[in-house]
Write a protein that holds these residues in place. Sequence first.
Motif, PDB file in Angstrom:
ATOM      1  N   UNK A 135     -30.369-102.267 -15.229  1.00  0.00           N
ATOM      2  CA  UNK A 135     -29.233-101.312 -15.097  1.00  0.00           C
ATOM      3  C   UNK A 135     -29.144-100.761 -13.537  1.00  0.00           C
ATOM      4  N   UNK A 136     -28.019-100.550 -13.236  1.00  0.00           N
ATOM      5  CA  UNK A 136     -27.533-100.243 -11.636  1.00  0.00           C
ATOM      6  C   UNK A 136     -28.028 -98.675 -11.876  1.00  0.00           C
ATOM      7  N   UNK A 141     -28.960-102.358  -7.289  1.00  0.00           N
ATOM      8  CA  UNK A 141     -29.377-103.094  -8.685  1.00  0.00           C
ATOM      9  C   UNK A 141     -30.466-103.862  -8.283  1.00  0.00           C
ATOM     10  N   UNK A 142     -31.117-104.428  -9.381  1.00  0.00           N
ATOM     11  CA  UNK A 142     -32.232-105.282  -9.147  1.00  0.00           C
ATOM     12  C   UNK A 142     -32.576-106.456 -10.044  1.00  0.00           C
ATOM     13  N   UNK A 188     -30.431-105.302  -4.592  1.00  0.00           N
ATOM     14  CA  UNK A 188     -29.257-105.309  -3.579  1.00  0.00           C
ATOM     15  C   UNK A 188     -28.543-103.921  -3.738  1.00  0.00           C
ATOM     16  N   UNK A 189     -27.817-103.577  -2.605  1.00  0.00           N
ATOM     17  CA  UNK A 189     -27.073-102.406  -2.519  1.00  0.00           C
ATOM     18  C   UNK A 189     -25.603-102.705  -2.002  1.00  0.00           C
ATOM     19  N   UNK A 201     -29.431-106.892   0.858  1.00  0.00           N
ATOM     20  CA  UNK A 201     -29.828-107.709  -0.126  1.00  0.00           C
ATOM     21  C   UNK A 201     -31.304-108.178   0.163  1.00  0.00           C
ATOM     22  N   UNK A 202     -32.302-107.824  -0.459  1.00  0.00           N
ATOM     23  CA  UNK A 202     -33.686-108.384  -0.294  1.00  0.00           C
ATOM     24  C   UNK A 202     -34.145-109.120  -1.438  1.00  0.00           C
ATOM     25  N   UNK A 203     -34.814-110.303  -1.059  1.00  0.00           N
ATOM     26  CA  UNK A 203     -35.273-111.224  -2.009  1.00  0.00           C
ATOM     27  C   UNK A 203     -36.799-111.499  -1.614  1.00  0.00           C
ATOM     28  N   UNK A 204     -37.623-111.486  -2.582  1.00  0.00           N
ATOM     29  CA  UNK A 204     -39.113-111.828  -2.575  1.00  0.00           C
ATOM     30  C   UNK A 204     -39.359-112.704  -3.438  1.00  0.00           C
TER      31      UNK A 204
END
Length: 362
Positions: A135-136, A141-142, A188-189, A201-204
């Motif tokens: 949930x945001x 949000x993730x 992400x924001x 946006x960040x991704x791992x």
Amino acid sequence: MLMGAQKSIHAGKAKIDFNVDLTQKLCGALLLPHIRQSTDPFSQVIARLSIKHPNLFGRNEKLEVLWNKGLDDSNILIAFRRPRPDWTSQQSFTIQFSVTPETAVHGLPVDHFSHSESGSVNLCRFSAGVDFNEPSTSHWSSTTGIKFEHVHPINNDGHMISRDVDGFPITSSGSTYDNMVILKQEAQCAIASDDSFTRLNFQMEQGLPLLSKWLIFNRFKFVASKGFKLGPTFLVTSLKGGSIVGDMAPYQAFAIGGIDSVRGYGEGAVGSGRSCLVANSEFTIPVTKELEGAIFMDCGTDLGSSQHVPGNPALRQGKPGFGVGVGYGIRFSSHLGQLRVDYAMNAFRQKTVYFSINSVSS
């Protein structure tokens, strides 16, 4: 030539939507890149089939089946989304199979790097996994997900291969396929107002060593963009990059160049490395309510990491590792989406025209 059909049918209390689109190839007029020749007339057709069921088991479960066929690629996606209350995560189950030409890494830059030709390597990918959308909270949000992925390269005749045309391995395992289980975390924001917006946006991704020959790696990617008004005009800047450590197949390299990277270059024609950094700036000027003009500048670099990609395909293909593209374009908005036409020139003074359509989300 265009053909399409849309149909809705009722199944109990639910409505199922069918959408079929067929587009005959437009070759020289749209300046499409070189494609493989084929005597099969169906190969010259672009098609899309979408089937959606909004209430599969009567509890708002959503099923979507999507099939896309391009000139040289195809993709089948089956997604099942199970809703949850606002305070718990939503589950999404997906199965996907795709066949795509590996032009970005194994393709050959031509015409002073303005286009990329096929390197006779295509990737077949099968994946199955589940995502948990949290949930945001505020603007953030993730998503956490885990999936199994099977990748095997084929040549233009459809035969499985393990090496490229120069005899270098295409897979990390050295065989005709790679297997991996990937744990993914994304955050992400998005902050927007009438005069500006900010997106992060960040991704791992972490490859899990469940079996001895499965890939073990850590891959990080980020995208940061900022847009704001300057009088009646609008300026958008973005910075994106990433890096990967551990096991790596050449097809996992970060490819730089193309319409979504550095315009004026072919797909992956700037470079392909273990790391990358790409910056884009675009200045749009309204002409009418539906029409905008744009000027832009893109630049990207592999940060000298191409030598650390197995087989070093970028060096063998003579990619420069750094590129700058400048140009101008138009943006036309309609109920079907936004039509974008860009005219770009790279550092070698070679010019390229790009056509794209950003569809309206359904």
